[in-house]
Design a protein around this motif. Structure first.
Motif, PDB file in Angstrom:
ATOM      1  N   PRO A 162     -19.153 -17.624  14.970  1.00 27.26           N
ATOM      2  CA  PRO A 162     -18.714 -17.591  13.569  1.00 27.26           C
ATOM      3  C   PRO A 162     -17.957 -18.858  13.175  1.00 27.26           C
ATOM      4  O   PRO A 162     -17.153 -19.385  13.946  1.00 27.26           O
ATOM      5  CB  PRO A 162     -17.792 -16.370  13.515  1.00 27.26           C
ATOM      6  CG  PRO A 162     -18.214 -15.506  14.659  1.00 27.26           C
ATOM      7  CD  PRO A 162     -18.644 -16.457  15.736  1.00 27.26           C
ATOM      8  N   ILE A 163     -18.227 -19.330  11.966  1.00 24.10           N
ATOM      9  CA  ILE A 163     -17.525 -20.500  11.447  1.00 24.10           C
ATOM     10  C   ILE A 163     -17.524 -20.444   9.923  1.00 24.10           C
ATOM     11  O   ILE A 163     -18.529 -20.079   9.308  1.00 24.10           O
ATOM     12  CB  ILE A 163     -18.177 -21.821  11.946  1.00 24.10           C
ATOM     13  CG1 ILE A 163     -17.306 -23.028  11.563  1.00 24.10           C
ATOM     14  CG2 ILE A 163     -19.597 -21.974  11.422  1.00 24.10           C
ATOM     15  CD1 ILE A 163     -17.715 -24.317  12.255  1.00 24.10           C
ATOM     16  N   HIS A 164     -16.394 -20.774   9.334  1.00 25.89           N
ATOM     17  CA  HIS A 164     -16.301 -20.839   7.874  1.00 25.89           C
ATOM     18  C   HIS A 164     -17.089 -22.053   7.388  1.00 25.89           C
ATOM     19  O   HIS A 164     -17.107 -23.106   8.041  1.00 25.89           O
ATOM     20  CB  HIS A 164     -14.841 -20.935   7.433  1.00 25.89           C
ATOM     21  CG  HIS A 164     -14.658 -20.850   5.960  1.00 25.89           C
ATOM     22  ND1 HIS A 164     -14.694 -21.962   5.137  1.00 25.89           N
ATOM     23  CD2 HIS A 164     -14.446 -19.782   5.142  1.00 25.89           C
ATOM     24  CE1 HIS A 164     -14.507 -21.586   3.885  1.00 25.89           C
ATOM     25  NE2 HIS A 164     -14.356 -20.267   3.861  1.00 25.89           N
ATOM     26  N   VAL A 165     -17.727 -21.932   6.244  1.00 22.93           N
ATOM     27  CA  VAL A 165     -18.563 -23.007   5.742  1.00 22.93           C
ATOM     28  C   VAL A 165     -17.762 -24.288   5.544  1.00 22.93           C
ATOM     29  O   VAL A 165     -18.270 -25.400   5.763  1.00 22.93           O
ATOM     30  CB  VAL A 165     -19.274 -22.578   4.441  1.00 22.93           C
ATOM     31  CG1 VAL A 165     -18.272 -22.320   3.317  1.00 22.93           C
ATOM     32  CG2 VAL A 165     -20.319 -23.593   4.020  1.00 22.93           C
ATOM     33  N   GLY A 166     -16.484 -24.176   5.159  1.00 20.20           N
ATOM     34  CA  GLY A 166     -15.642 -25.361   4.991  1.00 20.20           C
ATOM     35  C   GLY A 166     -15.336 -26.040   6.305  1.00 20.20           C
ATOM     36  O   GLY A 166     -15.302 -27.275   6.394  1.00 20.20           O
ATOM     37  N   VAL A 167     -15.105 -25.245   7.355  1.00 18.17           N
ATOM     38  CA  VAL A 167     -14.845 -25.814   8.679  1.00 18.17           C
ATOM     39  C   VAL A 167     -16.108 -26.485   9.214  1.00 18.17           C
ATOM     40  O   VAL A 167     -16.054 -27.548   9.829  1.00 18.17           O
ATOM     41  CB  VAL A 167     -14.353 -24.727   9.658  1.00 18.17           C
ATOM     42  CG1 VAL A 167     -14.165 -25.295  11.062  1.00 18.17           C
ATOM     43  CG2 VAL A 167     -13.045 -24.118   9.155  1.00 18.17           C
ATOM     44  N   LEU A 168     -17.263 -25.877   8.942  1.00 17.60           N
ATOM     45  CA  LEU A 168     -18.526 -26.499   9.351  1.00 17.60           C
ATOM     46  C   LEU A 168     -18.698 -27.858   8.695  1.00 17.60           C
ATOM     47  O   LEU A 168     -19.155 -28.821   9.325  1.00 17.60           O
ATOM     48  CB  LEU A 168     -19.700 -25.583   8.992  1.00 17.60           C
ATOM     49  CG  LEU A 168     -21.093 -26.118   9.319  1.00 17.60           C
ATOM     50  CD1 LEU A 168     -21.245 -26.408  10.806  1.00 17.60           C
ATOM     51  CD2 LEU A 168     -22.162 -25.138   8.850  1.00 17.60           C
ATOM     52  N   ALA A 169     -18.308 -27.958   7.425  1.00 14.75           N
ATOM     53  CA  ALA A 169     -18.381 -29.247   6.730  1.00 14.75           C
ATOM     54  C   ALA A 169     -17.493 -30.281   7.411  1.00 14.75           C
ATOM     55  O   ALA A 169     -17.867 -31.458   7.535  1.00 14.75           O
ATOM     56  CB  ALA A 169     -17.976 -29.079   5.272  1.00 14.75           C
ATOM     57  N   ILE A 170     -16.316 -29.848   7.883  1.00 17.47           N
ATOM     58  CA  ILE A 170     -15.419 -30.765   8.594  1.00 17.47           C
ATOM     59  C   ILE A 170     -16.039 -31.204   9.918  1.00 17.47           C
ATOM     60  O   ILE A 170     -15.956 -32.373  10.307  1.00 17.47           O
ATOM     61  CB  ILE A 170     -14.045 -30.107   8.822  1.00 17.47           C
ATOM     62  CG1 ILE A 170     -13.350 -29.855   7.483  1.00 17.47           C
ATOM     63  CG2 ILE A 170     -13.161 -30.976   9.711  1.00 17.47           C
ATOM     64  CD1 ILE A 170     -12.063 -29.056   7.593  1.00 17.47           C
ATOM     65  N   VAL A 171     -16.670 -30.271  10.627  1.00 20.84           N
ATOM     66  CA  VAL A 171     -17.357 -30.613  11.879  1.00 20.84           C
ATOM     67  C   VAL A 171     -18.411 -31.683  11.624  1.00 20.84           C
ATOM     68  O   VAL A 171     -18.500 -32.689  12.357  1.00 20.84           O
ATOM     69  CB  VAL A 171     -18.018 -29.358  12.498  1.00 20.84           C
ATOM     70  CG1 VAL A 171     -18.950 -29.756  13.650  1.00 20.84           C
ATOM     71  CG2 VAL A 171     -16.964 -28.388  12.991  1.00 20.84           C
TER      72      VAL A 171
END
Length: 249
Positions: A162-171
């Motif tokens: 699981p990952i928040h879409v905003g955190v994925l953008a940071i990744v």
């Protein structure tokens, strides 16, 4: 057929997005290099053209699994990407960021080390090391075989973790910036960071430059953890300041 066409269109869209992202990010840091270190890329026009061609081919390869996953997230619930920030505790946001970076770094370390075995190097990784010295355009300059190995890791993670879409953008932002800046041929981060306590655990251009210089060791992407654990950390490289003046006589 009803399913195939939307997925193909999604893959095409992601290919365009990744290609444009590459051109903008590498183009910006190439421009920055020319402004800060005039002459750094002098007489490397043919090499940089080759880097761009390989990188845009890699963008197409990255776009296929990314497009499949993007369609699956929006239409079929295939992924663990979530948008409700309250779905998991707040502490999970930074924890998932680190988890993704560490998992990606682990995958990169071991596949990168594999690609340095003689047979794999000849088949694929020699394309990346054909950049001598690497430039900001070399960030995605991979043989298709190596591009496939890099293209599957983030899509696999979003299906499993699981990952928040905003955190994925940071990744994705960190992955893009580190991929480009590690190949610029000069160090953009301050000496206190690179040679201080943070630099002992993080990878910047100084660390990756040593890899391109010696072709062994320093296999990591973000962290020096696996290099230190496995005895392949060969320290920091140096940059020839005179190279920044190659075009100035």
């Amino acid at each position: 057929m009803e399913l195939v066409l939307p997925v193909l269109l999604s893959a095409l869209a992601m290919t365009l997005i990744i290609g444009v992202r590459y051109l903008l990010s590498s183009g910006f840091f190439a421009w920055l290099t020319n402004r800060i270190r005039p002459g750094q890329y002098s007489r490397l026009e043919l090499q940089m053209g080759r880097e761009r061609r390989w990188s845009l081919a890699s963008a197409a390869i990255y776009g296929v699994p990314a497009g499949i996953v993007a369609w699956g997230w929006q239409n079929a619930g295939w992924t663990q990407i979530y948008t409700d920030i309250n779905m998991y505790p707040i502490w999970y946001l930074p924890a998932s960021l680190f988890l993704y970076l560490f998992a990606h770094d682990t995958w990169f370390y071991w596949t990168h080390r594999l690609f340095h075995r003689p047979s794999w190097f000849r088949i694929a990784h020699a394309v990346h090391h054909d950049s001598r010295p690497p430039t900001a355009w070399a960030a995605m300059s991979f043989h298709p075989v190596e591009a496939i190995s890099g293209a599957i890791v983030i899509p696999a993670l979003v299906i499993a973790v699981p990952i928040h879409v905003g955190v994925l953008a940071i990744v994705l932002l960190i992955m893009t910036v580190m991929g480009v800046t590690n190949h610029m041929g000069w160090e953009m981060f301050p000496r206190w960071l690179v040679q201080g306590s943070l630099g002992k655990g993080l990878i910047t251009a100084s660390h990756h430059e040593k890899h391109h210089e010696l072709y062994r060791g320093n296999y990591g992407l973000y962290f020096r953890f696996w290099d230190k654990v496995c005895g392949t950390d060969i320290g920091l490289g140096t940059f020839d300041d005179n190279s920044a003046r190659r075009g100035n006589g």
